[in-house]
Write a protein that holds these residues in place. Structure first.
Motif, PDB file in Angstrom:
ATOM      1  N   VAL A  22       0.809  -1.227   0.000  1.00 49.21           N
ATOM      2  CA  VAL A  22       0.000   0.000   0.000  1.00 49.21           C
ATOM      3  C   VAL A  22       0.841   1.275   0.000  1.00 49.21           C
ATOM      4  CG1 VAL A  22      -2.011  -1.068   1.099  1.00 49.21           C
ATOM      5  CG2 VAL A  22      -0.221  -0.049   2.535  1.00 49.21           C
ATOM      6  N   ASN A  23       2.134   1.155  -0.302  1.00 45.68           N
ATOM      7  CA  ASN A  23       3.006   2.336  -0.289  1.00 45.68           C
ATOM      8  C   ASN A  23       2.997   3.057   1.060  1.00 45.68           C
ATOM      9  OD1 ASN A  23       4.340   2.361  -2.783  1.00 45.68           O
ATOM     10  ND2 ASN A  23       2.547   3.172  -3.829  1.00 45.68           N
ATOM     11  N   ALA A  24       2.958   2.277   2.143  1.00 46.26           N
ATOM     12  CA  ALA A  24       3.225   2.832   3.476  1.00 46.26           C
ATOM     13  C   ALA A  24       4.740   2.788   3.625  1.00 46.26           C
ATOM     14  CB  ALA A  24       2.545   2.007   4.559  1.00 46.26           C
ATOM     15  N   ARG A  56      -1.561   0.080  -5.568  1.00 48.36           N
ATOM     16  CA  ARG A  56      -2.977   0.307  -5.298  1.00 48.36           C
ATOM     17  C   ARG A  56      -3.307   1.760  -4.996  1.00 48.36           C
ATOM     18  NH1 ARG A  56      -3.617  -3.865  -0.595  1.00 48.36           N
ATOM     19  NH2 ARG A  56      -5.431  -2.546  -0.133  1.00 48.36           N
ATOM     20  N   GLY A  57      -2.353   2.505  -4.457  1.00 45.03           N
ATOM     21  CA  GLY A  57      -2.608   3.898  -4.117  1.00 45.03           C
ATOM     22  C   GLY A  57      -1.323   4.689  -4.087  1.00 45.03           C
ATOM     23  N   PHE A  58      -1.464   5.989  -4.002  1.00 47.70           N
ATOM     24  CA  PHE A  58      -0.310   6.883  -4.037  1.00 47.70           C
ATOM     25  C   PHE A  58       0.562   6.714  -2.807  1.00 47.70           C
ATOM     26  CE2 PHE A  58       1.570  11.066  -3.030  1.00 47.70           C
ATOM     27  CZ  PHE A  58       2.284  11.309  -4.197  1.00 47.70           C
ATOM     28  N   ASN A  59      -0.041   6.759  -1.620  1.00 47.50           N
ATOM     29  CA  ASN A  59       0.754   6.674  -0.392  1.00 47.50           C
ATOM     30  C   ASN A  59      -0.177   6.480   0.790  1.00 47.50           C
ATOM     31  OD1 ASN A  59       2.226   7.905   2.079  1.00 47.50           O
ATOM     32  ND2 ASN A  59       3.858   7.721   0.575  1.00 47.50           N
ATOM     33  N   GLY A 109       1.180  10.861   2.824  1.00 46.73           N
ATOM     34  CA  GLY A 109       0.905  11.151   1.420  1.00 46.73           C
ATOM     35  C   GLY A 109       0.380  12.561   1.245  1.00 46.73           C
ATOM     36  N   VAL A 110      -0.478  12.999   2.174  1.00 43.80           N
ATOM     37  CA  VAL A 110      -0.985  14.368   2.141  1.00 43.80           C
ATOM     38  C   VAL A 110       0.155  15.350   2.389  1.00 43.80           C
ATOM     39  CG1 VAL A 110      -2.497  16.014   3.332  1.00 43.80           C
ATOM     40  CG2 VAL A 110      -3.349  13.746   2.716  1.00 43.80           C
TER      41      VAL A 110
END
Length: 252
Positions: A22-24, A56-59, A109-110
């Motif tokens: 999940v790009n953690a 799956r997602g950006f971050n 990510g934010v």
């Protein structure tokens, strides 16, 4: 953990984050992002950066499981320093940074996106800062760059998310496109910037940062102080244990 950086012939440097599932990002991952942006700053052939991700997602923010499966506060301190370095590197990058966001963009990510200069998102993208659920604080500084103050506070206190389409009226998202067009959309606006005289654009980036009403580095550092307080009080470990399925709070 893979952070890649590729300079295209049109002077657009593409930095890609890839850390399944999940790009953690791990502590090292945050420092690697910072290093990639710092390299872009130093390279005069780089006229603009596109920051994107695979998967799956950006971050999904900080790798909480890494933090909970280690003793003491080393990983917590490392994550704080790594996030600070990565957010700062995006903001202070000598050339504009275009964020290409798909899927989830949460927590750290934010922090990355809020400090970027331009944001393009796919129609499945959503944003949020769920830090209060994990006993931490941070990235309110950057969320406040995406939405007005009262909405920021509501999103922060409730840990709700907001879609890319909902952000467009606030002016923080340039455009929302289908997922399969995201890279093309980001490269298109990056190409416009890259075609300008990079000497002027680099001066413009420094000038715009200089007139910013908020010192984002100092503001985020202030937030991190409260994260430290929550950790010393034991609150953060209790909440993170629930997420990670660990018992770190019970062993300290």
């Amino acid at each position: 953990m893979t952070i890649t950086s590729e300079l295209r012939d049109d002077h657009v440097r593409v930095v890609t984050m890839g850390h399944p599932p999940v790009n953690a990002l791990t502590v090292q991952g945050w420092f690697d992002v910072a290093a990639a942006l710092d390299e872009a700053s130093r390279d005069r052939d780089t006229h603009v950066v596109v920051l994107r991700a695979e998967g799956r997602g950006f971050n999904a923010g900080v790798d909480i499981k890494e933090m909970q499966h280690t003793s003491g506060f080393d990983m917590l301190l490392g994550a704080n320093k790594g996030c600070f370095a990565a957010f700062k590197a995006v903001y202070e990058c000598a050339v504009p940074v275009v964020a290409a966001v798909h899927g989830f963009c949460l927590g750290g990510g934010v922090g990355l996106v809020g400090n970027a200069d331009c944001v393009v998102a796919s129609d499945d993208a959503y944003f949020g800062v769920p830090e209060v659920d994990q006993g931490a604080l941070g990235a309110a500084t950057h969320l406040a760059r995406l939405v007005p103050q009262h909405l920021m506070r509501t999103l922060y206190f409730t840990a709700r998310t907001i879609t890319a389409a909902e952000l467009v009226p606030h002016g923080s998202i340039l455009e929302v496109v289908p997922r399969d067009r995201l890279d093309d959309a980001a490269l298109a606006v990056a190409g416009e910037i890259a075609a300008k005289d990079t000497r002027v654009i680099r001066a413009a980036k420094e000038a715009l940062n200089g007139i910013d009403p908020i010192d984002v580095n100092k503001s985020y550092r202030f937030e991190q102080g409260f994260t430290m307080e929550l950790n010393l009080a034991g609150v953060a470990d209790e909440l993170r244990d629930g997420f990670a399925g660990t018992d770190k709070a019970g062993t300290t």
